[in-house]
Design a protein around this motif. Sequence first.
Motif, PDB file in Angstrom:
ATOM      1  N   SER A  57       0.856  -1.181   0.000  1.00 28.51           N
ATOM      2  CA  SER A  57       0.000   0.000   0.000  1.00 28.51           C
ATOM      3  C   SER A  57       0.894   1.233   0.000  1.00 28.51           C
ATOM      4  O   SER A  57       1.983   1.213   0.586  1.00 28.51           O
ATOM      5  CB  SER A  57      -0.869  -0.003   1.259  1.00 28.51           C
ATOM      6  OG  SER A  57      -1.372   1.292   1.553  1.00 28.51           O
ATOM      7  N   ARG A  82      -4.635   0.254  -4.999  1.00 28.67           N
ATOM      8  CA  ARG A  82      -5.754  -0.625  -4.648  1.00 28.67           C
ATOM      9  C   ARG A  82      -5.520  -1.349  -3.328  1.00 28.67           C
ATOM     10  O   ARG A  82      -6.447  -1.942  -2.770  1.00 28.67           O
ATOM     11  CB  ARG A  82      -6.001  -1.629  -5.773  1.00 28.67           C
ATOM     12  CG  ARG A  82      -6.539  -0.996  -7.053  1.00 28.67           C
ATOM     13  CD  ARG A  82      -6.580  -1.984  -8.192  1.00 28.67           C
ATOM     14  NE  ARG A  82      -5.237  -2.439  -8.575  1.00 28.67           N
ATOM     15  CZ  ARG A  82      -4.996  -3.262  -9.591  1.00 28.67           C
ATOM     16  NH1 ARG A  82      -6.006  -3.730 -10.314  1.00 28.67           N
ATOM     17  NH2 ARG A  82      -3.755  -3.620  -9.885  1.00 28.67           N
ATOM     18  N   LEU A  83      -4.299  -1.304  -2.824  1.00 29.66           N
ATOM     19  CA  LEU A  83      -3.972  -1.961  -1.562  1.00 29.66           C
ATOM     20  C   LEU A  83      -4.133  -1.037  -0.362  1.00 29.66           C
ATOM     21  O   LEU A  83      -3.873  -1.433   0.775  1.00 29.66           O
ATOM     22  CB  LEU A  83      -2.541  -2.500  -1.612  1.00 29.66           C
ATOM     23  CG  LEU A  83      -2.257  -3.512  -2.729  1.00 29.66           C
ATOM     24  CD1 LEU A  83      -0.827  -3.984  -2.667  1.00 29.66           C
ATOM     25  CD2 LEU A  83      -3.224  -4.688  -2.662  1.00 29.66           C
ATOM     26  N   TYR A 128     -14.918  -1.806  -2.550  1.00 29.92           N
ATOM     27  CA  TYR A 128     -13.590  -2.142  -2.048  1.00 29.92           C
ATOM     28  C   TYR A 128     -13.261  -3.613  -2.321  1.00 29.92           C
ATOM     29  O   TYR A 128     -12.157  -3.959  -2.747  1.00 29.92           O
ATOM     30  CB  TYR A 128     -13.535  -1.852  -0.551  1.00 29.92           C
ATOM     31  CG  TYR A 128     -12.171  -1.996   0.076  1.00 29.92           C
ATOM     32  CD1 TYR A 128     -11.186  -1.046  -0.132  1.00 29.92           C
ATOM     33  CD2 TYR A 128     -11.868  -3.093   0.885  1.00 29.92           C
ATOM     34  CE1 TYR A 128      -9.929  -1.169   0.444  1.00 29.92           C
ATOM     35  CE2 TYR A 128     -10.608  -3.225   1.459  1.00 29.92           C
ATOM     36  CZ  TYR A 128      -9.655  -2.255   1.236  1.00 29.92           C
ATOM     37  OH  TYR A 128      -8.410  -2.389   1.807  1.00 29.92           O
ATOM     38  N   HIS A 129     -14.232  -4.459  -2.104  1.00 28.21           N
ATOM     39  CA  HIS A 129     -14.088  -5.896  -2.356  1.00 28.21           C
ATOM     40  C   HIS A 129     -13.735  -6.148  -3.827  1.00 28.21           C
ATOM     41  O   HIS A 129     -12.881  -6.988  -4.133  1.00 28.21           O
ATOM     42  CB  HIS A 129     -15.405  -6.593  -2.001  1.00 28.21           C
ATOM     43  CG  HIS A 129     -15.396  -8.074  -2.152  1.00 28.21           C
ATOM     44  ND1 HIS A 129     -14.835  -8.922  -1.232  1.00 28.21           N
ATOM     45  CD2 HIS A 129     -15.889  -8.878  -3.137  1.00 28.21           C
ATOM     46  CE1 HIS A 129     -14.979 -10.170  -1.618  1.00 28.21           C
ATOM     47  NE2 HIS A 129     -15.611 -10.176  -2.767  1.00 28.21           N
ATOM     48  N   CYS A 132     -10.079  -5.365  -4.631  1.00 27.14           N
ATOM     49  CA  CYS A 132      -9.203  -6.466  -4.215  1.00 27.14           C
ATOM     50  C   CYS A 132      -9.237  -7.588  -5.244  1.00 27.14           C
ATOM     51  O   CYS A 132      -8.195  -8.169  -5.587  1.00 27.14           O
ATOM     52  CB  CYS A 132      -9.632  -6.992  -2.845  1.00 27.14           C
ATOM     53  SG  CYS A 132      -9.379  -5.834  -1.475  1.00 27.14           S
ATOM     54  N   LYS A 133     -10.414  -7.886  -5.745  1.00 27.26           N
ATOM     55  CA  LYS A 133     -10.563  -8.941  -6.752  1.00 27.26           C
ATOM     56  C   LYS A 133      -9.805  -8.592  -8.024  1.00 27.26           C
ATOM     57  O   LYS A 133      -9.130  -9.447  -8.621  1.00 27.26           O
ATOM     58  CB  LYS A 133     -12.047  -9.148  -7.065  1.00 27.26           C
ATOM     59  CG  LYS A 133     -12.329 -10.260  -8.052  1.00 27.26           C
ATOM     60  CD  LYS A 133     -13.823 -10.449  -8.244  1.00 27.26           C
ATOM     61  CE  LYS A 133     -14.110 -11.601  -9.204  1.00 27.26           C
ATOM     62  NZ  LYS A 133     -15.570 -11.824  -9.359  1.00 27.26           N
ATOM     63  N   THR A 153      -7.579  -4.664   3.764  1.00 28.78           N
ATOM     64  CA  THR A 153      -7.021  -5.273   2.567  1.00 28.78           C
ATOM     65  C   THR A 153      -6.923  -6.783   2.730  1.00 28.78           C
ATOM     66  O   THR A 153      -7.291  -7.547   1.820  1.00 28.78           O
ATOM     67  CB  THR A 153      -5.613  -4.718   2.265  1.00 28.78           C
ATOM     68  OG1 THR A 153      -5.569  -3.328   2.554  1.00 28.78           O
ATOM     69  CG2 THR A 153      -5.240  -4.957   0.818  1.00 28.78           C
ATOM     70  N   GLY A 156     -10.294  -8.281   2.504  1.00 29.77           N
ATOM     71  CA  GLY A 156     -10.771  -8.285   1.122  1.00 29.77           C
ATOM     72  C   GLY A 156     -10.115  -9.370   0.294  1.00 29.77           C
ATOM     73  O   GLY A 156     -10.763 -10.023  -0.540  1.00 29.77           O
ATOM     74  N   MET A 157      -8.825  -9.582   0.492  1.00 28.55           N
ATOM     75  CA  MET A 157      -8.117 -10.627  -0.246  1.00 28.55           C
ATOM     76  C   MET A 157      -8.607 -12.005   0.171  1.00 28.55           C
ATOM     77  O   MET A 157      -8.832 -12.891  -0.666  1.00 28.55           O
ATOM     78  CB  MET A 157      -6.608 -10.506  -0.011  1.00 28.55           C
ATOM     79  CG  MET A 157      -5.988  -9.202  -0.498  1.00 28.55           C
ATOM     80  SD  MET A 157      -6.209  -8.982  -2.289  1.00 28.55           S
ATOM     81  CE  MET A 157      -5.678  -7.273  -2.472  1.00 28.55           C
ATOM     82  N   ASN A 160     -12.098 -12.923  -1.191  1.00 30.24           N
ATOM     83  CA  ASN A 160     -12.011 -13.200  -2.622  1.00 30.24           C
ATOM     84  C   ASN A 160     -11.322 -14.536  -2.889  1.00 30.24           C
ATOM     85  O   ASN A 160     -11.817 -15.366  -3.671  1.00 30.24           O
ATOM     86  CB  ASN A 160     -11.256 -12.075  -3.339  1.00 30.24           C
ATOM     87  CG  ASN A 160     -12.155 -10.928  -3.735  1.00 30.24           C
ATOM     88  OD1 ASN A 160     -13.007 -11.064  -4.615  1.00 30.24           O
ATOM     89  ND2 ASN A 160     -11.987  -9.781  -3.091  1.00 30.24           N
TER      90      ASN A 160
END
Length: 224
Positions: A57, A82-83, A128-129, A132-133, A153, A156-157, A160
């Motif tokens: 990030s 995005r991180l 946000y999800h 991460c995707k 983050t 979210g990872m 996914n």
Amino acid sequence: MKLVLVRHVETFGNVERRLNGHTESQYTRRGEAMKELLVEELIALDEKLTFDKIYASPTSRAFKIAADVGAATGKQIQVDNRLQEFNFGIFEGKTSDECSETAKTEWDLWMDDYLDYVVPEGQSQREYHTLCKEFLAELNPDETVLLVAHGGTVHGMLTNLLELPIDSKWHFDIKLGSITVVNYNDGFGMLSTMMTPAYDELIVDQPPLGEANISIMKAAVAND
């Protein structure tokens, strides 16, 4: 593909229980000590796994950790916006009580629909999800990747990679300075390891982490 997901260490924002998404926040004294221990742990992990890529990030509380690991291992850091942590918009830098006091209507709307409500000047959890995707889809499936970022983050990872509903993220206790390893092959993710160095035992001149480890968002949603 093997992903090593790391959450940054303690900052003043964590201690003060503030919604610091894109807002910068410096390490506490304990956070500085945690950072040194975490970097040592990640350098040792690189010797076992060999990181092909290191992503971070751009927010300093995460980037500094990745930069130290990169400097010690001779590897370049790739920064990706995005991180960053979730963008809390008008709630950035505030405690949950301050949010409710200064923007009660917006706060209540968010708590009623925290997945899809777009925070003014910010984003929704579903958006946000998706970010991460999108990031995960661009990774090389044959590489081992270190990703240094934030609690949001990592959540979210994980959701996914493991094909879980977004709100199932609260079942994962992503502590400050923690390391989570996921193996991802042919579209199937498997949680391999969740560990946190024994900071409280190793940092003897500081009190235990306590509530700084608890997710502010999780507490707000649960108490609503």
